[in-house]
Design a protein around this motif. Structure first.
Motif, PDB file in Angstrom:
ATOM      1  N   ASN A  60       0.804  -1.335   0.011  1.00 34.49           N
ATOM      2  CA  ASN A  60      -0.030   0.047   0.072  1.00 34.49           C
ATOM      3  C   ASN A  60       0.802   1.232  -0.132  1.00 34.49           C
ATOM      4  N   GLU A 312      -5.682   6.975  -1.513  1.00 35.21           N
ATOM      5  CA  GLU A 312      -5.662   5.887  -1.952  1.00 35.21           C
ATOM      6  C   GLU A 312      -6.975   5.335  -1.913  1.00 35.21           C
ATOM      7  N   GLY A 313      -7.517   4.682  -3.063  1.00 33.15           N
ATOM      8  CA  GLY A 313      -8.728   3.682  -3.031  1.00 33.15           C
ATOM      9  C   GLY A 313      -9.881   4.666  -3.949  1.00 33.15           C
ATOM     10  N   SER A 328      -9.529   0.476   0.353  1.00 31.64           N
ATOM     11  CA  SER A 328      -9.308   1.799   0.937  1.00 31.64           C
ATOM     12  C   SER A 328     -10.512   2.839   0.122  1.00 31.64           C
TER      13      SER A 328
END
Length: 601
Positions: A60, A312-313, A328
């Protein structure tokens, strides 16, 4: 029968409540352990140390250090930021003599592997060694390992090297049989996310863009391996065509893909030789976590801060309403708040906005874009793109002063779509009927919504011609807004953006040529640009959003897991996974009268 359902309901509730109580009890038990684990202490390096980097788990942007993952056997989360920090400290500390890469089941996109690979190449400039070992090398881990001075494979190990592929599963025929018609409204010849719902195979445009970016990424990967291993690109393609997964390990030495075959104990002995210690002595190994706690030698000026904001996501309006997010999320409310805080913080001289997102909610993307624009009016904003900054991910990036992407980043996808399931035929099959009373022409726009719990929400009828025209016009206006935002941010005309938009996905290298990004590089490149544009010399960096303490992380994760377990109890693993996929395609609710339209970038 009534008593049966009462008993079933009571039992189900008992299971859910019991799970929640057990989760809370477990949290209390581990609270003391967490207190000790959560406190970071400075790590002192010993002489003749080797940094061990385990390429195992999920990569990540930032690590999510939850000890429950280890206890429960879940894949560990590895932070890209931690790995880069560890390599940099290994480079600047004389006690560290080399790096040991251990290949495992590593889940990380190629664009996020690029900065690790570059950091390893930079590390080698010191004259220190890098050794890689694996029982099995996947293509992505081999790309990293190829920079090593020596690549070691287990004598009975294997190396997967076969090229890149992009596969889609088309569900149109299945939904047709169920009596569900997917009504799609979109702008963008290349906007392909909806194709599996309405077609039986890829469109020519989609096939073209996928072929283009896959070949570009594969060419970049091959060049990197070729430069490191001194193997011609043509030979590497020849090996890929052989499908090396089932090739004997001895042949891989002949192909120069690996250097030697050793079992694990022999690898440790080899490392001892490299650091000049006796076989009988223990090898000093430091982990990435250890290196993060080594005191940095870089001088920092706390009055001049370069803020790094990680996003992020999938982009959503409110994370609380996204049980099926599947990972996320970038929540509009949270990120607008974070961007405004950075705007009003006088010690923050510039912001690096680290974006790793395939897109999401149109409304949420607009809110974040506006906050970035307001921040840019006060201080420099540099976007650093990760694996993805596509669709809504590009929308929230386009207002920045400068955009930096990796060569293999997937970006662009400037387009918009909406999906509304027409469940009229399904309703007839299951015995539902509808009636209505309206005051105006479009009071029941698109029909009444109905739900089959945990399966779908659909409309009771399809759109009529006039309703379809209204909704298509709304989508077209959304696209016009999107290309306007991009045109303003990139100093181009709307016609320029439209010509490279239409939902087409580009690699970072391709995006540089057409003006969607300004420079190729990673987070370090973006930070250097932020420093330059902020006109500071001495500075410090800080990461945002600020991580929650260990206890909060575990508590939230425990409660979320309880919710997901309850959902899976009712609908099963397959049903839950289908909803995760559906949620990715349908992330933005526009409530007009009694129907929900799903519109996404």
């Amino acid at each position: 029968m009534k008593n049966f359902f009462k008993t079933l309901l009571a039992s189900t509730l008992g299971v859910i409540i019991g799970s929640a109580i057990l989760s809370l009890f477990a949290i209390m038990i581990f609270a003391g352990i967490i207190a000790g684990m959560g406190s970071s202490s400075t790590y002192s390096l010993k002489d003749q140390t080797v940094l061990s980097i385990d390429l195992e788990g999920i990569l990540n942007e930032r690590s999510a250090s939850n000890p429950l993952d280890k206890i429960l056997g879940n894949p560990s989360s590895i932070g890209l930021d931690d790995i880069l920090d560890a390599i940099q400290k290994a480079k600047e500390n004389d006690e560290v003599k080399g790096i040991y890469l251990k290949a495992g089941q590593f889940n990380g996109g190629l664009a996020n592997l690029e900065p690790i690979r570059n950091a390893l190449i930079d590390f080698k400039e010191t004259g220190k060694f890098i050794v890689a070992y694996g029982d099995f090398y996947a293509q992505d881990t081999y790309y990293l390992a190829s920079v090593a001075d020596k690549i070691i494979l287990n004598p009975k190990g294997s190396l997967d090297f076969h090229g890149l592929s992009s596969n889609l599963t088309f569900t149109k025929n299945m939904t047709d049989k169920l009596g569900i018609k997917m009504q799609v409204f979109k702008v963008g010849t290349f906007k392909s996310a909806v194709e599996p719902l309405i077609q039986e195979k890829m469109s020519d445009a989609n096939r073209l863009q996928r072929t283009s970016y896959l070949n570009d990424i594969w060419a970049h990967l091959l060049k990197g391996i070729s430069d490191s291993r001194n193997i011609p690109v043509a030979k590497l393609n020849e090996y890929a065509d052989k499908f090396l997964m089932f090739t004997e390990a001895d042949s891989l030495i002949n192909y120069q893909m690996v250097d030697t075959l050793l079992y694990t104990p022999a690898v440790e002995s080899y490392l001892k030789q490299l650091v000049n210690i006796e076989e009988s002595k223990d090898l000093n190994m430091a982990t990435v976590e250890n290196m993060v706690n080594v005191k940095s030698k870089t001088k920092e000026n706390k009055d001049n801060e370069i803020a790094i904001l990680y996003a992020e996501g999938t982009i959503v309006d409110d994370a609380a309403n996204n049980l099926f997010s599947g990972g996320s999320t970038i929540t509009a409310k949270e990120y607008v708040k974070e961007l405004n805080k950075l705007k009003n913080d006088d010690k923050v001289k510039a912001v690096v906005f680290r974006v790793n997102s395939p897109g999401g909610s149109a409304y949420a993307s607009e809110q974040i874009w506006n906050a970035v624009k307001e921040l840019k009016a006060k201080k420099p904003v540099i976007v650093s793109m990760g694996d993805y900054a596509a669709s809504g991910g590009y929308y929230i990036s386009c207002a920045a002063n400068t955009i930096v992407a990796e060569p293999t980043t997937l970006t662009g996808s400037i387009g918009i779509f909406g999906i509304i399931p027409d469940g009229e035929e399904l309703a007839k099959k299951i015995g539902l009927s509808f009636d209505e009373v309206n005051t105006n022409k479009h009071s029941s726009f698109g029909g009444a919504p109905y739900s089959i719990p945990f399966l779908l929400t659909a409309s009771s009828r399809g759109f009529n011609d006039e309703e379809s025209r209204i909704l298509q016009k709304y989508i077209e206006n959304g696209y016009d807004l999107f290309i306007s935002r991009c045109a303003d941010g990139r100093n181009k005309t709307k016609a320029d953006i439209d010509s490279i938009g239409q939902g087409r996905v580009w690699t970072g290298a391709q995006a540089l040529k057409i003006g969607l990004v300004d420079k190729l590089g990673g987070l370090d490149t973006a930070i250097a640009l932020a420093v330059e544009q902020a006109k500071v010399t001495e500075y410090s960096t800080a990461k945002y959003p600020v991580k929650k303490d260990m206890f909060s992380q575990i508590f939230e994760e425990s409660m979320n897991n309880s919710k997901i377990k309850a959902i899976k109890f009712f609908m099963g693993e397959t049903g839950y996974n289908q909803n995760v996929t559906r949620n990715y395609l349908q992330t933005f609710d526009i409530r007009s009268a009694m129907i929900t339209e799903q519109v996404s970038y």
